[in-house]
Write an enzyme that holds these catalytic residues in place. Structure first.
Site, PDB file in Angstrom:
ATOM      1  N   GLY A   1       8.599   3.974   0.924  1.00 16.86           N
ATOM      2  CA  GLY A   1       9.331   5.253   1.240  1.00 16.86           C
ATOM      3  C   GLY A   1      10.821   4.907   1.555  1.00 16.86           C
ATOM      4  N   GLY A   2      11.512   5.966   1.855  1.00 17.77           N
ATOM      5  CA  GLY A   2      12.826   5.890   2.266  1.00 17.77           C
ATOM      6  C   GLY A   2      13.198   4.900   3.403  1.00 17.77           C
ATOM      7  N   PHE A   3      12.389   4.236   4.248  1.00 18.78           N
ATOM      8  CA  PHE A   3      12.680   3.317   5.206  1.00 18.78           C
ATOM      9  C   PHE A   3      11.795   1.824   4.897  1.00 18.78           C
ATOM     10  CE2 PHE A   3      12.955   7.114   7.687  1.00 18.78           C
ATOM     11  CZ  PHE A   3      14.036   7.065   8.458  1.00 18.78           C
TER      12      PHE A   3
ATOM     13  N   ILE B   1       0.803  -1.244  -0.009  1.00 19.56           N
ATOM     14  CA  ILE B   1      -0.030  -0.046  -0.020  1.00 19.56           C
ATOM     15  C   ILE B   1       0.649   1.322  -0.013  1.00 19.56           C
ATOM     16  CG2 ILE B   1      -1.924  -1.025   1.178  1.00 19.56           C
ATOM     17  CD1 ILE B   1      -1.092   0.084   3.835  1.00 19.56           C
ATOM     18  N   GLY B   2       2.168   1.030  -0.035  1.00 16.76           N
ATOM     19  CA  GLY B   2       3.100   2.271   0.131  1.00 16.76           C
ATOM     20  C   GLY B   2       4.668   1.915   0.080  1.00 16.76           C
TER      21      GLY B   2
ATOM     22  N   ASP C   1      10.841  15.205   6.911  1.00 17.54           N
ATOM     23  CA  ASP C   1      10.399  14.859   5.588  1.00 17.54           C
ATOM     24  C   ASP C   1       8.640  14.924   5.693  1.00 17.54           C
ATOM     25  OD1 ASP C   1      10.496  13.772   3.231  1.00 17.54           O
ATOM     26  OD2 ASP C   1      10.865  11.666   3.502  1.00 17.54           O
TER      27      ASP C   1
ATOM     28  N   LYS D   1       4.755  -1.806   8.251  1.00 15.50           N
ATOM     29  CA  LYS D   1       6.217  -1.238   7.625  1.00 15.50           C
ATOM     30  C   LYS D   1       7.348  -2.275   7.825  1.00 15.50           C
ATOM     31  CE  LYS D   1       6.910   3.232   7.571  1.00 15.50           C
ATOM     32  NZ  LYS D   1       7.175   3.548   6.023  1.00 15.50           N
TER      33      LYS D   1
END
Length: 880
Positions: A531-533, A528-529, A645, A550
């Site tokens: 990012g940088g992590f 669902i997404g 961010d 995550k």
């Protein structure tokens, strides 16, 4: 405090000079109450004013009365009280812990107020020392005040609250309300409502059982420090500096309202109208969350048919008597543990003497949600051993899934019967052996001089060998660990010393097993997404709770202890505008974070997508919610956090919930090498503050800059980097040399366009065209001015987030942008235009638009535009 409203007129003042003598003589023969003021040399008793039920003083507007009262019509305990006339509710009492009989007396002298019992012994007094008392005043707000000759306050009942505050009264930080024992006994009970710099909390014997900020009806408005609590005609509020709202409970409009800590331990807000009381707010709303609702170890169960909960005894316990809720062990050979300061002086406290009786699964305790874990990641025996050596510990609750250990301390209260599917707690009550009843006729214990049994000489060596063999088997079992720290048979292993230390860190959220999250996400199926992590997956827990998991990949911290230390900090940050961290997983090299699921996704998908347009009020609410969350991170939480961010991708939305910020605090998980990189490269194209590429310190003002860019995107409904213009034609002047090129290509840098429209006062030119005529120029102007102030080049000129919240709420006037600190946008605009033109030239070759694939990082410190470079946005912030 100066009571100007209470000062008599000049004509009336002369008459008042003779009143003390008149009043004093009248009190000997009259039982009529005085109006507003009583003067020194006054003496009153219940018997003297028996015809008015002890009332001796009325406020000017007859709203309140001061009385020598006997609450609940009992004839034993009498108090000096202030009572609301219409409702007959007591709002204050003087001598609550020292009642007197009907023959007791109240004295007013030039030194102050004194109360004496029937024998003449003083039981209570208010004796201000810095001035002579001229009168006792009962104000129209119900405040009993001693004033001097200049009508200046010397002492006020409002400064010494009991269990109630009223409209016009403040409860400052450091003070508290204390409940009464009962309606007829006003003595201070064990329940207190205390006010701290961040919250209002209910406590019982020093243990918290409810917080205002965690109540579903309370709304955290700002991150200011709390200074006092008030109740007024619109609701209940925690207020900060200059009266700024920190937490609010908005209620229906009412003329008379009180906030009260009642005898049961519940904090209530009630209004009075048309001769009836209306309970508007109560905390905790679940009466089983009250610490002593069913007495000691009584099991409380909610009763849907009545407001009164059902009380019983848990397993292994029974009522001490047919009429009592207090429970005692079924096994008469055990008795409940006694506290350290009792008659045993702690003699029961040793590992060999303490035993534990289980109350089974399906139970909870009022303090478990508010106290720190005693231990984490330990087995049950360790949990019990720690409690056995602590004379303030009365039992433990052990959570199997995480190895969490919670302590019952200071006082043993009621047990909550829990039906929650998430409840994995197993309760144990600490007991000791009851006094032996095996005595001989001389009250001596049985003969202890018997010879040592021969059978023991045979069995003891054999038993020792068995123990040694068992220890060896356990050691071998613990060696058989899989790569995720599990035994081959599938049972949880005993943690290593490194893991044990890490899991003893207080404040950690729920610990999940890797396989548990693997099942919840269907083997990480639904992305669902990202990012940088790392990537984020949708998951569903066994109780049907939908979560976002995550999977952290770009992590510097490898040790579990360091990781858990940072997660404990993040997990303890709670705010309505921050995405809640529900738990984590740390097995082997795997690091997973479990967040609450936001079903509408991130702001960028809604704001820049093709779905229904966000209305202006929705945009304002999103801006305000994001600002409140940032203000809390910067100033409100215990450990200040700079997000670094802020962008629409990190602002998440959910139906019927405010906007929430995600990924806060994750920068704490970087190792020193990554942290060094972080100081120069963290951020996302279009949201980077100028100080990132200079030697300037990175502060919370960096987040303010990014937030300003998000505001501009909320105004326009489009990305701030480039905007293709169709109808806009910028004037060709000396201050906008970039404009000709951008207008020629149809592309401009939107932050600069916003600055120019601000200078020309053409704010509707900035609004999202999809809003058509559903937004006014004044509304756009307000948000644009706030945004431009946030993106000032000099961090010191940017407002802090608390100020931003005030401006968006309308409590603080909008700031005026400093154009000289915004000229760097003109240079940014020229460089972005150059990049866009390169992209246009390459478009025929199916090249990706250069400006969309690269980020311009420009240093403009000190007003001199030095160098610029292009860097992939993937390198800077990771996939978006």
């Amino acid at each position: 405090m100066f009571f100007a409203s209470a000062a008599p007129s000049t004509l009336f003042m002369g008459f008042l000079l003779v009143l003390p003598t008149i009043f004093f003589s009248c009190t000997l023969v009259s039982a009529l109450p005085f109006s507003e003021l009583v003067y020194p040399n006054f003496t009153g008793s219940y018997l003297q004013f028996i015809d008015t039920s002890g009332v001796f003083l009325l406020s000017r507007n007859r709203t309140y009365k001061a009385s020598i009262c006997n609450p609940d019509a009992q004839q034993i305990n009498f108090y000096l009280c202030v009572i609301h006339v219409a409702s007959n509710i007591m709002i204050w009492s003087a001598n609550r812990d020292h009642p007197f009989s009907e023959a007791g007396k109240v004295y007013l002298t030039s030194k102050g107020i004194t109360i004496a019992n029937e024998t003449g012994n003083e039981v209570w007094s208010a004796l201000p020392t810095h001035s002579s008392v001229n009168a006792l005043l009962l104000s129209d707000m119900g405040n009993l005040v001693l004033v001097n000759q200049a009508n200046v306050s010397l002492w006020e009942s409002f400064h010494y609250p009991t269990d109630t505050i009223v409209i016009g009264q403040q409860l400052p930080v450091g003070t508290s309300l204390s409940g009464a024992v009962s309606a007829s006994d006003l003595s201070t009970s064990d329940y207190q409502l205390g006010l701290t710099s961040s919250d209002a909390r209910l406590q019982w014997h020093g243990q918290t059982y409810w917080k205002l900020s965690m109540d579903t009806r309370a709304y955290t408005v700002s991150g200011f420090m709390v200074e006092f609590m008030v109740v007024n005609g619109t609701g209940l509020y925690l207020l900060g500096h200059n009266g700024s709202v920190v937490v609010q409970v908005v209620l229906a409009s009412a003329d008379f309202r009180i906030a009260k800590l009642d005898a049961s331990g519940q904090f209530t807000v009630n209004s009075f109208s048309n001769g009836k009381w209306n309970q508007e707010f109560v905390g905790p709303s679940d009466s089983c969350r009250l610490p002593f609702v069913c007495d000691r170890i009584g099991q409380c169960s909610a009763n849907s048919a009545s407001k009164t909960p059902d009380c019983s005894c848990p397993s292994n316990f029974h009522p001490s008597s047919p009429s009592s809720n207090t429970c005692v062990p079924f096994d008469g050979s055990f008795s409940l543990f006694s506290a350290c300061n009792s008659s045993n002086n702690g003699s029961q406290v040793n590992s060999s003497a303490a035993s534990y009786l289980t109350i089974g699964y399906g139970h909870d305790y009022f303090s478990n949600d508010f106290s720190e874990r005693l231990e984490y990641g330990v087995n049950l025996s360790v949990c019990q051993e720690v409690c056995s050596g602590d004379c303030s510990c009365f039992g433990v609750f052990y959570e199997n899934s995480s190895g969490s250990c919670y302590k019952i301390e200071n006082k043993l209260g009621s047990i909550i019967s829990s039906t929650s599917s998430e409840n994995d707690l197993l309760g144990y009550i600490k007991v000791v052996a009851a006094p032996s009843t095996n005595f001989d006729g001389n009250n001596n214990s049985g003969d202890q001089s018997q010879e040592f049994p021969l059978v023991a000489l045979i069995l003891l060596p054999s038993a020792a060998c068995c123990v040694l063999i068992a220890i060896g088997l356990v050691w071998l079992r613990r060696r058989r660990i899989s790569k995720f720290g599990e035994v081959k048979l599938g049972h949880p292993s005993s943690p290593s010393s490194e893991e044990l230390d890490a899991f003893r860190i207080p404040g950690l959220p729920r610990r999940f097993d890797y396989k548990e999250l693997e099942v919840a996400t269907d083997n990480f199926k639904t992305l669902i997404g990202s990012g940088g992590f790392g990537a984020v997956y949708k998951g569903t827990l066994p109780d049907k709770t939908v979560v976002a998991v995550k999977k952290i990949t770009n992590l510097g911290i490898q040790g579990k202890r360091d990781f858990c230390t940072e997660i404990a900090v993040i997990g303890n940050i709670h705010h309505v505008n921050l995405v809640k961290l529900k738990g984590f997983c740390a097995q082997g090299s795997v690091r997973l974070l479990v967040y609450e699921y936001m079903n509408r996704g991130s702001l960028d998908r809604i704001l820049f997508g093709t779905g229904p347009v966000l209305e202006w009020q929705e945009r304002l609410n999103i801006a305000l919610g994001t600002a409140r969350g940032l203000a809390y991170l910067h100033r409100g939480c215990e450990h200040k956090i700079i997000h670094c961010d802020i962008k629409p991708e990190n602002i998440l939305l959910h139906d019927h919930f405010p906007a929430k910020i995600s990924d806060f605090g994750l920068s704490k998980l970087l190792n020193p090498e990554q942290s060094s990189l972080f100081t120069t490269m963290r951020g996302t194209r279009g949201y980077l503050a100028p100080e990132w590429l200079t030697s300037s310190a990175i502060t919370e003002k960096t987040d303010v800059y990014s937030f300003g860019m998000v505001l501009l995107e909320l105004v326009s409904g489009r990305k701030n980097c480039l905007l293709r213009t169709q109808s806009h034609s910028l004037e060709d002047d000396s201050t906008a040399s970039h404009a000709s090129s951008s207008s020629g290509s149809g592309l401009i840098y939107f932050p600069l366009f916003a600055l120019e429209m601000h200078e020309q006062g053409k704010y509707l030119e900035l609004a999202d065209p999809r809003l058509e005529n559903r937004v006014t120029s004044q509304e756009v102007e307000g948000m644009t001015r706030v945004a431009l102030c946030c993106v000032h080049e000099e961090p010191s000129l940017r407002p802090n987030m608390a100020t931003v919240v005030g401006m968006l709420e309308g409590r603080i006037p909008f700031c005026q942008p400093r154009v000289e600190s915004l000229n760097f946008l003109r240079f940014y605009g020229r460089r972005f235009t150059e990049a866009s033109m390169i992209g246009e030239q390459n478009r025929s070759n199916n090249a990706i638009l250069y400006s969309e694939a690269n980020v311009l990082l420009t240093s403009t410190a000190g007003g001199s535009h030095r160098s610029f470079s292009y860097m992939s946005s993937q390198q800077v912030s990771g996939p978006r």
